[in-house]
Design a protein around this motif. Structure first.
Motif, PDB file in Angstrom:
ATOM      1  N   ALA A 128      40.443 -11.085   4.570  1.00 32.39           N
ATOM      2  CA  ALA A 128      39.284 -10.300   4.983  1.00 32.39           C
ATOM      3  C   ALA A 128      39.091 -10.390   6.491  1.00 32.39           C
ATOM      4  CB  ALA A 128      38.038 -10.791   4.257  1.00 32.39           C
ATOM      5  N   ASP A 155      31.729 -10.932   5.930  1.00 32.07           N
ATOM      6  CA  ASP A 155      32.887 -10.081   5.610  1.00 32.07           C
ATOM      7  C   ASP A 155      32.583  -8.624   5.989  1.00 32.07           C
ATOM      8  OD1 ASP A 155      35.048  -8.762   4.563  1.00 32.07           O
ATOM      9  OD2 ASP A 155      35.097  -9.931   2.720  1.00 32.07           O
ATOM     10  N   SER A 157      33.958  -5.995   5.073  1.00 32.20           N
ATOM     11  CA  SER A 157      34.090  -5.027   3.979  1.00 32.20           C
ATOM     12  C   SER A 157      32.730  -4.588   3.449  1.00 32.20           C
ATOM     13  CB  SER A 157      34.923  -5.619   2.843  1.00 32.20           C
ATOM     14  OG  SER A 157      34.292  -6.776   2.303  1.00 32.20           O
ATOM     15  N   ASP A 158      31.724  -5.445   3.588  1.00 29.21           N
ATOM     16  CA  ASP A 158      30.377  -5.039   3.176  1.00 29.21           C
ATOM     17  C   ASP A 158      29.876  -3.879   4.032  1.00 29.21           C
ATOM     18  OD1 ASP A 158      30.496  -7.054   1.358  1.00 29.21           O
ATOM     19  OD2 ASP A 158      29.244  -8.447   2.481  1.00 29.21           O
ATOM     20  N   ASP A 160      31.863  -1.749   5.628  1.00 32.10           N
ATOM     21  CA  ASP A 160      32.678  -0.580   5.293  1.00 32.10           C
ATOM     22  C   ASP A 160      32.198   0.059   3.992  1.00 32.10           C
ATOM     23  OD1 ASP A 160      34.169  -1.124   7.542  1.00 32.10           O
ATOM     24  OD2 ASP A 160      35.717  -2.241   6.459  1.00 32.10           O
TER      25      ASP A 160
END
Length: 461
Positions: A128, A155, A157-158, A160
């Motif tokens: 990540a 992270d 990705s949260d 995104d």
């Protein structure tokens, strides 16, 4: 390919502009959303970093720990995406949140000023990408000052996922907005072009004789066009009036000389000079026909096919057939007439009589036994009339000459070659058409396309 419709062209350009604007707006809104979310995340990480700094405690054996649990429960869930880590400068001792489990985040070795927050993007557990905030704080202890390097990370990705969710809701919203904008543009184009449609209708009213000028109550942007058209109509009326007056003057000027010549021909005939008298009378008649023809043309151009009247086609044909049937050429002919009772032409009755009189008289002159006249209902703004005879027809090479001024295909037959020319002049004034062809069984077929009666106009019986 060039789009001929102005309305469609405006709609296409407006739709393209709306599409480009919405795409740019979507990109811009998504970028602003990403920046806004990232700022909120950075503020949140700064809050966690302050909480972490305030919870540090040192034990008597020199170790340290976070005595006050962090407020967010994700710090206690393995690989939740939210992590903290504390390292002591100069030693290998470090502690971290339970969410990191047995991993450790490799922080950069760059020097940190005390109390200054540094932001990084670093690799984290499971490949990540983490948003990292770190800060160096110096704690005074009984053993002296101790420098700790503290870090909190989230992270990416949260972020995104939030951006994708926002884009997923933004796209259909912009699509709906685009449809609304295109409909609004369509309505605006329609309303904006209404003055042009009003001008088109006004020109049609002028053409059909209902009005003499275009209405002047138009928007300021199209008034120059309206004024130019009205000025053109006025100039045309003046030119036609001058031509009519000149034609009238010509007819009046020739009337007396022709009368004198006619009298001279009579006196010559009384003295027995019949051949010379006949030539003079023929010339006088020809000159009168020419004068009449020019007067007729002036009258037609004066109307300009704008003062439209209506004439019952069946009644006019019946009147002409009754007249021609009394002449030597028509008395022995069989007349087959098939015209609907309610069929009308958008012409003045006098012009229609002169037009059909020439054609019917010509058919009777060349027919052997019968003349057929039929008409069909109005289609595409025209009434189709067919006049056919069973005579010898016309040689193919002569069709191009029919209707030319003074052209006679048979010099032995009576006439002066002006009848079909007059027919063409009348049709040209009213926007009609004439076509000649030979019938397969023999004889000439003449198709005349006459302007139909405009809707709402009374039909003469």
């Amino acid at each position: 390919m060039i789009v001929q419709s102005l309305r469609l062209r405006l709609l296409l350009w407006a739709t393209g502009a709306v599409a480009v604007a919405l795409v740019l707006a979507g990109i811009g809104l998504n970028t602003l959303f990403d920046r806004h979310v990232e700022r909120r995340v950075q503020d949140e990480l700064a809050t966690y970093l302050r909480q972490l700094s305030g919870g540090i405690e040192f034990a008597s054996d020199g170790s340290f720990s976070v005595a006050v649990p962090m407020a967010d429960p994700r710090f206690d869930v393995a690989f939740s995406g939210l992590y903290w880590q504390v390292e002591e400068d100069g030693t290998a001792f470090a502690i971290h949140s339970r969410s990191l489990w047995d991993t450790r985040i490799a922080l950069p070795t760059d020097p940190l000023d005390v109390g200054v927050i540094h932001r990084h993007s670093l690799p984290g557990p499971g490949g990540a990408t983490l948003l990292v905030q770190e800060r160096r704080i110096v704690f005074p202890t009984n053993e002296g000052e101790r420098s700790l390097r503290m870090m909190v990370a989230l992270d990416r990705s949260d972020l995104d996922a939030a951006s994708k969710a926002f884009a997923g809701e933004l796209v259909p919203s912009l699509g709906i907005l685009g449809v609304v904008l295109v409909l609004a543009v369509w309505f605006q184009v329609r309303m904006g072009l209404r003055p042009l449609d009003a001008i088109r209708k006004g020109i049609n009213l002028v053409r059909t004789g209902t009005a003499n000028r275009l209405p002047a109550n138009q928007p300021r942007e199209v008034m120059p066009l309206v004024e130019e058209v009205n000025d053109l109509l006025q100039a045309q009326e003046r030119a036609v009036e001058r031509a009519r007056q000149r034609a009238g003057d010509l007819a009046h000027g020739l009337k007396t000389p022709l009368t004198i010549l006619q009298g001279d021909a009579g006196r010559l005939r009384a003295r027995g000079e019949n051949e010379l008298a006949g030539e003079i009378e023929g010339l006088v008649e020809t000159m009168r026909r020419h004068v009449d023809r020019e007067l007729n043309r002036a009258r037609l151009h004066e109307k300009g096919a704008m003062q439209v009247r209506t004439a019952n086609l069946g009644a006019v044909v019946e009147k002409i057939v009754r007249t021609v049937n009394r002449t030597p050429a028509g008395k022995n002919r069989r007349w087959l007439v098939n015209i609907p009772n309610d069929l009308a032409a958008g012409m003045e009755e006098g012009d229609l009589v002169e037009l059909l009189g020439n054609l019917v008289d010509n058919a009777a002159k060349w027919a052997r036994r019968e003349v057929m006249i039929r008409a069909t209902s109005a289609q595409d703004g025209y009434v189709q009339l067919m006049i056919e005879d069973d005579g010898p027809g016309v040689p193919d090479e002569a069709f191009a000459k029919l209707g030319n001024r003074g052209v006679r295909l048979d010099e032995q037959a009576p006439g002066n070659g002006l009848g079909l020319a007059i027919v063409r002049d009348i049709l040209a004034a009213y926007g009609g058409n004439i076509t000649f062809s030979n019938r397969p069984e023999g004889g000439l077929s003449v198709q005349v396309d006459l302007p139909a009666c405009p809707p709402g106009f009374p039909i003469k019986s």
